[in-house]
Motif scaffolding. Structure first.
Motif, PDB file in Angstrom:
ATOM      1  N   ASP A  48      -5.971   3.865  10.469  1.00 12.31           N
ATOM      2  CA  ASP A  48      -5.046   2.808  10.086  1.00 12.31           C
ATOM      3  C   ASP A  48      -4.994   1.765  11.199  1.00 12.31           C
ATOM      4  O   ASP A  48      -5.812   1.779  12.122  1.00 12.31           O
ATOM      5  CB  ASP A  48      -3.656   3.383   9.816  1.00 12.31           C
ATOM      6  CG  ASP A  48      -3.587   4.181   8.522  1.00 12.31           C
ATOM      7  OD1 ASP A  48      -4.541   4.099   7.724  1.00 12.31           O
ATOM      8  OD2 ASP A  48      -2.587   4.887   8.313  1.00 12.31           O
ATOM      9  N   SER A  52       0.063  -0.867   9.131  1.00 14.54           N
ATOM     10  CA  SER A  52       0.738   0.302   8.575  1.00 14.54           C
ATOM     11  C   SER A  52       2.260   0.133   8.601  1.00 14.54           C
ATOM     12  O   SER A  52       2.972   0.698   7.772  1.00 14.54           O
ATOM     13  CB  SER A  52       0.330   1.552   9.368  1.00 14.54           C
ATOM     14  OG  SER A  52       1.035   2.687   8.954  1.00 14.54           O
ATOM     15  N   LEU A 204      -3.934  -2.768   4.942  1.00 10.01           N
ATOM     16  CA  LEU A 204      -4.704  -2.088   5.983  1.00 10.01           C
ATOM     17  C   LEU A 204      -6.110  -2.662   6.107  1.00 10.01           C
ATOM     18  O   LEU A 204      -6.639  -2.833   7.211  1.00 10.01           O
ATOM     19  CB  LEU A 204      -4.777  -0.591   5.686  1.00 10.01           C
ATOM     20  CG  LEU A 204      -3.443   0.164   5.711  1.00 10.01           C
ATOM     21  CD1 LEU A 204      -3.640   1.602   5.244  1.00 10.01           C
ATOM     22  CD2 LEU A 204      -2.827   0.141   7.102  1.00 10.01           C
TER      23      LEU A 204
END
Length: 305
Positions: A48, A52, A204
């Protein structure tokens, strides 16, 4: 249960970015809020990036939320070929990061792998006031003592295979992996423990995609996709959790990665300072299942005396 929406216009208006050199690497950092407010270090999960926290951070408006893309992730620089991506290396990076930010005290909001980084960081960094874990209970990938050698050999074989076959992004940096952003986003919907919505995947992917001739490719280090040669054992990971003395709130998803036997094995290391709360949702619940109850839980945990 009322879900909370933060639209893209609001996000772009309050997000700020900068780059900070830490341990010889330029780390890309996203911040939300007034820097005069109490700081929160937000640590993202494996593969990630700081996006996030792009839905939850704007709602923590009484704080200064700071989320670096960890080394090799998102827009941050990669480690050299002679270095690795161990949890303790991330923790050392973050210890230096906090000092460079000039924080005498701060809190931590961590997700998944970030909870493992936070548990180790807590052992080497002073001034941590409170910690909140989101679907994480320390090091996410652990092994038993009897598997240390076999894991080392297996991880080495996987690394050699990935390099030789050019799989998992080990191809040339100008070679596309996807013909369109849409194809990349669809792939990004697949996460550990299931899948995430198209909207979450876009957040993302936007921070991780780079345009190359005739397509797109991920800019994270492909070495992140193969296991590290050395991993903490369950007992070692538990030791880092058990030494956390500040207030610790662990928010777990009812459909997350830490249910049943997994929770039982890890909860034995929690001290009296730890509090576990269950909320509806999966592993990326802070992106997918954000609601007023969860926000209130996090705000309350961050203000605990």
């Amino acid at each position: 249960m009322n879900m909370i929406n933060v639209n893209s216009e609001a996000l772009s208006a309050i997000e700020r970015e900068f780059t900070l050199n830490v341990n010889g690497l330029d780390l890309a950092v996203t911040t939300w809020g007034d820097e005069r407010n109490p700081p929160i270090l937000a640590l993202h999960g494996w593969l990630d990036n700081s996006a996030s926290f792009s839905r939850i951070a704007p709602l923590l408006d009484q704080y200064y939320v700071v989320s670096p893309d960890l080394a090799g992730h998102g827009k941050s620089e990669h480690r050299s070929p002679s270095q690795a991506y161990y949890l303790w290396d991330y923790a050392i990076d973050m210890s230096i990061f906090v000092k460079k930010m000039g924080w005498d005290s701060y809190s931590i909001l961590a997700h998944s792998m970030g909870t493992g980084v936070a548990s180790i960081l807590n052992s080497i960094s002073k001034g941590i006031k409170r910690i909140v874990f989101i679907d994480g209970m320390g090091a996410p990938f652990t092994i038993s003592e009897k598997d240390v050698v076999s894991h080392f050999k297996s991880a080495l074989r996987l690394s050699e295979m990935a390099h030789s076959t050019k799989l998992n992004g080990f191809s040339q940096k100008n070679q596309p992996q996807y013909s369109s952003i849409q194809d990349a986003v669809k792939t990004r919907q697949k996460v550990v423990g299931g899948s995430i919505s198209l909207g979450s995947a876009k957040l993302l992917a936007k921070r991780d995609l780079v345009s190359v001739e005739s397509g797109y490719r991920w800019q994270h280090d492909p070495r992140l996709t193969i296991p590290e040669l050395i991993q903490l054992t369950e007992v070692q990971a538990g030791c880092f959790i058990s030494q956390i003395k500040c207030p610790l709130t662990i928010i777990l998803g009812t459909n997350g990665l830490f249910v049943g036997e997994v929770f039982d094995s890890k909860s034995q290391y929690l001290g009296a300072n730890a509090r576990v709360c269950w909320h509806e949702g999966g592993h990326h619940m802070h992106l997918e299942n954000l609601n007023q109850e969860m926000i209130s839980e996090i705000k309350s945990s961050l203000s605990t005396p």
